[in-house]
Design a protein around this motif. Structure first.
Motif, PDB file in Angstrom:
ATOM      1  N   TYR A 166       0.838  -1.200   0.000  1.00 33.59           N
ATOM      2  CA  TYR A 166       0.000   0.000   0.000  1.00 33.59           C
ATOM      3  C   TYR A 166       0.877   1.256   0.000  1.00 33.59           C
ATOM      4  N   PHE A 167       1.951   1.218   0.786  1.00 32.18           N
ATOM      5  CA  PHE A 167       2.880   2.347   0.859  1.00 32.18           C
ATOM      6  C   PHE A 167       3.495   2.618  -0.514  1.00 32.18           C
ATOM      7  N   VAL A 168       3.953   1.566  -1.186  1.00 29.05           N
ATOM      8  CA  VAL A 168       4.547   1.719  -2.517  1.00 29.05           C
ATOM      9  C   VAL A 168       3.527   2.297  -3.493  1.00 29.05           C
ATOM     10  N   CYS A 169       2.307   1.791  -3.442  1.00 21.36           N
ATOM     11  CA  CYS A 169       1.248   2.297  -4.328  1.00 21.36           C
ATOM     12  C   CYS A 169       0.954   3.766  -4.048  1.00 21.36           C
ATOM     13  N   PHE A 170       0.914   4.139  -2.778  1.00 17.72           N
ATOM     14  CA  PHE A 170       0.604   5.523  -2.403  1.00 17.72           C
ATOM     15  C   PHE A 170       1.722   6.467  -2.845  1.00 17.72           C
ATOM     16  N   VAL A 171       2.975   6.048  -2.638  1.00 20.19           N
ATOM     17  CA  VAL A 171       4.109   6.868  -3.056  1.00 20.19           C
ATOM     18  C   VAL A 171       4.092   7.061  -4.567  1.00 20.19           C
ATOM     19  N   THR A 172       3.786   6.003  -5.294  1.00 22.41           N
ATOM     20  CA  THR A 172       3.698   6.097  -6.753  1.00 22.41           C
ATOM     21  C   THR A 172       2.590   7.058  -7.171  1.00 22.41           C
ATOM     22  N   PHE A 173       1.453   6.963  -6.482  1.00 27.11           N
ATOM     23  CA  PHE A 173       0.317   7.832  -6.790  1.00 27.11           C
ATOM     24  C   PHE A 173       0.664   9.302  -6.549  1.00 27.11           C
ATOM     25  N   THR A 174       1.287   9.599  -5.411  1.00 27.78           N
ATOM     26  CA  THR A 174       1.623  10.990  -5.102  1.00 27.78           C
ATOM     27  C   THR A 174       2.741  11.518  -6.000  1.00 27.78           C
TER      28      THR A 174
END
Length: 234
Positions: A166-174
């Motif tokens: 989830y952290f990796v996905c969120f960082v990618t999104f931001t």
């Protein structure tokens, strides 16, 4: 930024599909059951609007009716991802012999326990809904772990792995939408702690969510596997 939430949710669905493709029948059935349950939690979006965040939505549904398509898609995908991670670990670490657990009725009570905790807190306190959600999910995790003591290490590992994903996905999104966090999240109502562009509350949510729905996945996967083994032995 109108379509950012939709694109992000679609990205999670692609990950869901990736898990689905490499899963066997028992894991796929578990993914569908858990995703079906978590998709319903997306309908609780009105409780989080303004107090926690207010994302632009397709057809402006958030402002019109308080419920959006993106939250249902996001919740469906996230739940299935947790189930895929947990059942993958479950198959790798599967041991022969019966594992100790409590009665089925108690298992069901443990899995629905977060709902009663959430309703009690959301109706009697002014605590931000994201904290209420995290508390309710952790309460459910504690109840579930009491039902499946032998599965605690696996549940914990799956929860942390989901939080990492989830952290990796969120960082990618931001990285794609660098201003989205500041326009959408009500950061003034939160702790203010942001780690690599990810609010602390999102990480706490991801961890509690991963732990809780790993427990739900255990319930369904154990029953599906038992039914399959019974058919094979006949």
């Amino acid at each position: 930024m109108t379509y950012a939430y939709l694109i992000g949710s679609a990205g999670l669905m692609l990950i869901w599909v990736g898990f689905w493709v490499q899963a066997d029948t028992a894991r796929r059935m578990t993914m569908l059951r858990v995703s079906g349950i978590t998709a319903l939690t997306g309908l609780a979006e009105p409780l989080f609007l303004s107090g926690y965040w207010n994302p632009p939505s397709l057809f402006d549904l958030n402002n019109r009716i308080g419920v959006d398509i993106e939250s249902v898609v996001f919740s469906f995908a996230a739940g299935g991802m947790v189930a895929a991670i947990y059942t993958g670990l479950r198959k790798i670490g599967r041991k022969s012999g019966r594992q100790p657990h409590c009665a089925r009725s108690l298992q069901i009570l443990a899995l629905v326990f977060p709902i009663s905790v959430f309703v009690a807190l959301i109706t009697t306190t002014n605590v931000n809904p994201i904290y209420v959600t995290v508390i309710a999910l952790f309460a459910g995790v504690a109840a579930a772990c009491a039902c499946w003591p032998a599965r605690i290490p696996m549940i914990m590992l799956a929860g942390f792995l989901f939080m990492g994903l989830y952290f990796v996905c969120f960082v990618t999104f931001t990285a794609v939408y660098p201003r989205y966090l500041f326009h959408v999240w009500n950061l003034s109502a939160l702790s203010g702690v942001v780690i690599a562009g990810v609010p602390l509350e999102e990480l706490l949510f991801a961890l509690s969510y991963g732990l809780m729905y790993s427990s739900v996945a255990e319930y369904f996967f154990a029953r599906i596997s038992a039914a399959r083994d019974h058919e094979i032995s006949r």
